[in-house]
Write an enzyme that holds these catalytic residues in place. Structure first.
Site, PDB file in Angstrom:
ATOM      1  N   GLU A 150       0.886  -1.168   0.000  1.00 25.30           N
ATOM      2  CA  GLU A 150       0.000   0.000   0.000  1.00 25.30           C
ATOM      3  C   GLU A 150       0.915   1.208   0.000  1.00 25.30           C
ATOM      4  OE1 GLU A 150      -3.231  -0.259  -0.028  1.00 25.30           O
ATOM      5  OE2 GLU A 150      -3.422  -2.379   0.459  1.00 25.30           O
TER       6      GLU A 150
ATOM      7  N   CYS B 269      -3.352   8.033   3.903  1.00 24.76           N
ATOM      8  CA  CYS B 269      -3.116   7.542   2.544  1.00 24.76           C
ATOM      9  C   CYS B 269      -4.339   7.791   1.666  1.00 24.76           C
ATOM     10  CB  CYS B 269      -2.771   6.062   2.594  1.00 24.76           C
ATOM     11  SG  CYS B 269      -3.884   5.101   3.608  1.00 24.76           S
TER      12      CYS B 269
HETATM   13  P1  NAP Z   1       8.547   4.703   4.752  1.00 24.72           P
HETATM   14  O1  NAP Z   1       9.751   5.514   4.995  1.00 24.72           O
HETATM   15  O2  NAP Z   1       8.455   3.959   3.488  1.00 24.72           O
HETATM   16  O3  NAP Z   1       8.420   3.726   5.990  1.00 24.72           O
HETATM   17  C1  NAP Z   1       7.358   2.827   6.109  1.00 24.72           C
HETATM   18  C2  NAP Z   1       7.780   1.647   6.951  1.00 24.72           C
HETATM   19  O4  NAP Z   1       8.817   0.954   6.280  1.00 24.72           O
HETATM   20  C3  NAP Z   1       8.342   2.049   8.306  1.00 24.72           C
HETATM   21  O5  NAP Z   1       7.926   1.094   9.253  1.00 24.72           O
HETATM   22  C4  NAP Z   1       9.844   1.968   8.089  1.00 24.72           C
HETATM   23  O6  NAP Z   1      10.568   1.717   9.265  1.00 24.72           O
HETATM   24  C5  NAP Z   1       9.916   0.779   7.174  1.00 24.72           C
HETATM   25  N1  NAP Z   1      11.142   0.691   6.389  1.00 24.72           N
HETATM   26  C6  NAP Z   1      11.770   1.680   5.735  1.00 24.72           C
HETATM   27  N2  NAP Z   1      12.838   1.186   5.087  1.00 24.72           N
HETATM   28  C7  NAP Z   1      12.885  -0.146   5.358  1.00 24.72           C
HETATM   29  C8  NAP Z   1      13.758  -1.203   4.996  1.00 24.72           C
HETATM   30  N3  NAP Z   1      14.796  -1.003   4.195  1.00 24.72           N
HETATM   31  N4  NAP Z   1      13.498  -2.444   5.472  1.00 24.72           N
HETATM   32  C9  NAP Z   1      12.432  -2.673   6.273  1.00 24.72           C
HETATM   33  N5  NAP Z   1      11.573  -1.704   6.656  1.00 24.72           N
HETATM   34  C10 NAP Z   1      11.791  -0.461   6.185  1.00 24.72           C
HETATM   35  O7  NAP Z   1       7.245   5.542   4.864  1.00 24.72           O
HETATM   36  P2  NAP Z   1       6.748   6.530   6.012  1.00 24.72           P
HETATM   37  O8  NAP Z   1       7.847   7.434   6.451  1.00 24.72           O
HETATM   38  O9  NAP Z   1       6.046   5.789   7.080  1.00 24.72           O
HETATM   39  O10 NAP Z   1       5.728   7.343   5.161  1.00 24.72           O
HETATM   40  C11 NAP Z   1       6.278   8.095   4.126  1.00 24.72           C
HETATM   41  C12 NAP Z   1       5.372   8.090   2.923  1.00 24.72           C
HETATM   42  O11 NAP Z   1       4.637   6.879   2.738  1.00 24.72           O
HETATM   43  C13 NAP Z   1       4.325   9.146   3.030  1.00 24.72           C
HETATM   44  O12 NAP Z   1       4.892  10.390   2.730  1.00 24.72           O
HETATM   45  C14 NAP Z   1       3.298   8.636   2.032  1.00 24.72           C
HETATM   46  O13 NAP Z   1       3.621   9.057   0.742  1.00 24.72           O
HETATM   47  C15 NAP Z   1       3.401   7.140   2.098  1.00 24.72           C
HETATM   48  N6  NAP Z   1       2.320   6.519   2.887  1.00 24.72           N
HETATM   49  C16 NAP Z   1       1.397   5.758   2.250  1.00 24.72           C
HETATM   50  C17 NAP Z   1       0.387   5.149   2.968  1.00 24.72           C
HETATM   51  C18 NAP Z   1      -0.649   4.243   2.319  1.00 24.72           C
HETATM   52  O14 NAP Z   1      -1.403   3.562   3.018  1.00 24.72           O
HETATM   53  N7  NAP Z   1      -0.763   4.196   1.032  1.00 24.72           N
HETATM   54  C19 NAP Z   1       0.323   5.328   4.344  1.00 24.72           C
HETATM   55  C20 NAP Z   1       1.288   6.101   4.961  1.00 24.72           C
HETATM   56  C21 NAP Z   1       2.292   6.656   4.225  1.00 24.72           C
HETATM   57  P3  NAP Z   1      11.252   2.863  10.130  1.00 24.72           P
HETATM   58  O15 NAP Z   1      10.193   3.800  10.527  1.00 24.72           O
HETATM   59  O16 NAP Z   1      11.839   2.114  11.262  1.00 24.72           O
HETATM   60  O17 NAP Z   1      12.270   3.490   9.231  1.00 24.72           O
END
Ligand code: NAP
Length: 514
Positions: A255, A292
């Site tokens: 997602e 989202c």
């Molecule tokens: P993110 O940076 O992609 O992180 C999401 C999750 O992935 C976090 O739990 C993060 O852990 C983990 N993660 C990151 N890199 C990883 C890796 N290499 N291996 C394993 N896990 C990893 O996203 P975010 O900061 O939460 O949100 C940023 C963007 O996501 C938003 O700006 C938005 O565009 C999008 N978003 C989409 C939805 C949806 O439902 N479609 C919902 C929320 C956000 P850590 O926190 O420990 O780094």
């Protein structure tokens, strides 16, 4: 300072080394710290597979449903405490915190009821079909739980609901879960997990929490496991491209980003028009636009765009921004410093693409009870792009905050192609009562969305706003949205189950699997 712990192999565990600090986004002050450094996740995965899986699979759907009901009750019983954790570490208003916490208990309760409905069975079965000319030889597709573990990686914006909505489905399917919230807002996830463990309802190994970085967890995924991810498209791409995930065909559900659209085809004298305004204002500001499913693009007939701009501004004037613990505040800060930086950079991208700010400011905000220099505050923001076909970034870049872009449309075909430019979204909403236009629009945009909300006069006072994800309808979307699908009642269970076509004597198939 609170030290978060991971719940692994039946114990609360703290990693070693320098912890990560979690802050209060209202003040920038540290509130908690956590570390998973040094934890080897191999034995954690094994614990889920060897202990949690067998324990869950020994239970019927109804018995698993009872567990979900107890978990739902445990969250509800601690609602106030969990709301406080959300305000402290996620910067939510009380109302936004309830949205997350009640969403968690509500989704668990929904799947508890589904478990009761599915009853004593341990697998799902489809209708059988005759396969040859003889009447006896039949085929019946059955669904059985995967024998591995479900790893859930969640985004920062729903530290309670994000965990619960994924866990409810996997646990009901009979698959143990290792869940990892985003680190920056994990205080609420940790507190919620404490309540779930204290409830005593969880079978050993059924649910484990990683309170921080995933470390080497994902390296252990194999062919009977499932990975469900919510977050940015970049991280989604990385995770689904992991060598072991590709080589063992681990199931992956993503997602990711979504440029959700709202389309207005109603006249300002209609109730539908008010519904549209109410929904857009809510979707821009609820959870400070960090949903989202929030509405990022608003398409309005060209003849009405000035009117909509003025009416929307009037609604957004009601939104007081500031310390989310104060009852008079309607919108809190963004969740962390990185989100604030990304938000500002994103707005600049939209402006460079031809959109101009017509309401609010990306840099200035007047606050109630808070200091703009310390917290991560922004005002609600409306941009307008009068040449939508040329405003490429508006259809390609998700600005994750209280921001939306107004655009005019003239012709229905052009409108469909503009909405489709989002490249695949979670939800679109269409407001109006034109019986010729509505089906054309819905069928035109449906291929690009997981969900479409039709706002018409008859449901104007009943319908919920499009950003609310209900467990009975699917959540997910094609393309940019990640190509995934979650929830949707019984449909969601199938991600955690294998479909197997069993061929044989009809009587036996009916007896064993009917
Ligand atoms: P993110 O940076 O992609 O992180 C999401 C999750 O992935 C976090 O739990 C993060 O852990 C983990 N993660 C990151 N890199 C990883 C890796 N290499 N291996 C394993 N896990 C990893 O996203 P975010 O900061 O939460 O949100 C940023 C963007 O996501 C938003 O700006 C938005 O565009 C999008 N978003 C989409 C939805 C949806 O439902 N479609 C919902 C929320 C956000 P850590 O926190 O420990 O780094």
């Amino acid at each position: 300072m609170i030290t978060l712990k991971s719940y692994l192999r039946g114990e609360w565990v703290v990693g070693q080394g320098e912890p990560v600090t979690l802050v209060n986004p209202t003040t920038g002050e540290p509130v908690a710290e956590t570390s998973t450094r040094g934890i080897d996740f191999g034995p954690v995965v094994a614990h889920a597979r060897d202990v949690g899986g067998p324990a869950l699979r020994a239970l019927s759907f109804a018995e698993r449903g009872k567990i979900l009901k107890a978990l739902s009750k445990a969250i509800h019983a601690s609602r106030d405490e969990l709301i406080e954790a959300s305000i402290l570490n996620a910067g939510t208003t009380r109302s936004d915190a309830k949205f997350d916490v009640d969403g968690a208990s509500g989704t668990l309760a929904y799947y508890a009821s589904l478990g009761k409905k599915l009853g004593d069975a341990r697998h799902l079965a489809e209708d059988s079909e005759q396969l040859t000319q003889g009447a006896r030889f039949h085929g019946r597709h059955i669904w059985v739980p995967l024998q591995g573990v479900a790893v859930h990686v969640n985004a920062f914006n729903f530290p309670a609901w994000g965990i619960a909505e994924k866990a409810a489905v996997a646990l009901l399917a009979g698959v143990p879960v290792i869940t990892k919230p985003a680190t920056s807002t994990a205080l609420l996830s940790f507190r919620m997990m404490e309540k779930l463990v204290e409830s005593g309802a969880l079978p050993p190994g059924a649910l484990q929490l990683v309170a921080g970085s995933a470390g080497n967890l994902l390296e252990h995924l194999g062919p009977q496991d499932a990975l469900a991810f919510t977050g940015s498209a970049d991280t989604g791409r990385k995770l689904r491209g992991l060598d072991n995930v590709l080589s063992s065909s681990t199931r992956v559900n993503v997602e990711a980003d979504s440029l959700n659209a709202a389309v207005l085809c109603a006249d300002p004298s209609d109730d539908t028009y008010q519904m549209f305004l109410r929904d857009v204002a809510k979707e821009v500001t609820q959870k400070t636009g960090q949903k989202c499913t929030a509405t990022r693009r608003v398409f309005v007939h060209a003849s009405l765009i000035d009117r909509v701009q003025a009416d929307l501004a009037e609604r957004l004037d009601q939104i007081t921004v500031g310390d989310p613990s104060l009852s008079e505040v309607r919108m809190g800060p963004l969740a962390n410093a990185q989100q604030l930086a990304d938000y500002r950079a994103g707005v600049a991208k939209l402006e460079a693409s031809g959109a101009r700010v017509v309401y609010g400011s990306a840099t200035e905000v007047s606050l109630v009870g808070a200091d703009a220099q310390k917290g991560y505050f922004v005002s609600p923001l409306v941009l307008r792009a009068d040449a939508p076909a040329e405003a490429a970034a508006v259809h390609a870049h998700e600005v994750f905050g209280p921001c939306t872009t107004l655009m005019p449309w003239d012709d229905a075909d052009e409108l469909v192609s503009l909405v489709a430019r989002g490249g695949g979204g979670l939800v679109a909403s269409v407001y109006g009562d034109d019986r010729d236009l509505l089906p054309k629009l819905v069928l035109g945009i449906a291929p690009y969305h997981g969900r479409v909300l039709l706002g018409t006069k008859k449901v104007a006072d009943q319908a919920i706003s499009p950003g609310l994800v209900l467990p009975s309808c699917v959540h997910g979307g094609p393309g940019r949205a990640g190509g995934g699908e979650e929830l949707g009642g019984e449909r969601g269970l199938r991600f955690y189950m294998q479909r197997c076509a069993v061929q044989g004597d009809r009587a036996l198939l009916d007896k064993f699997f009917g």
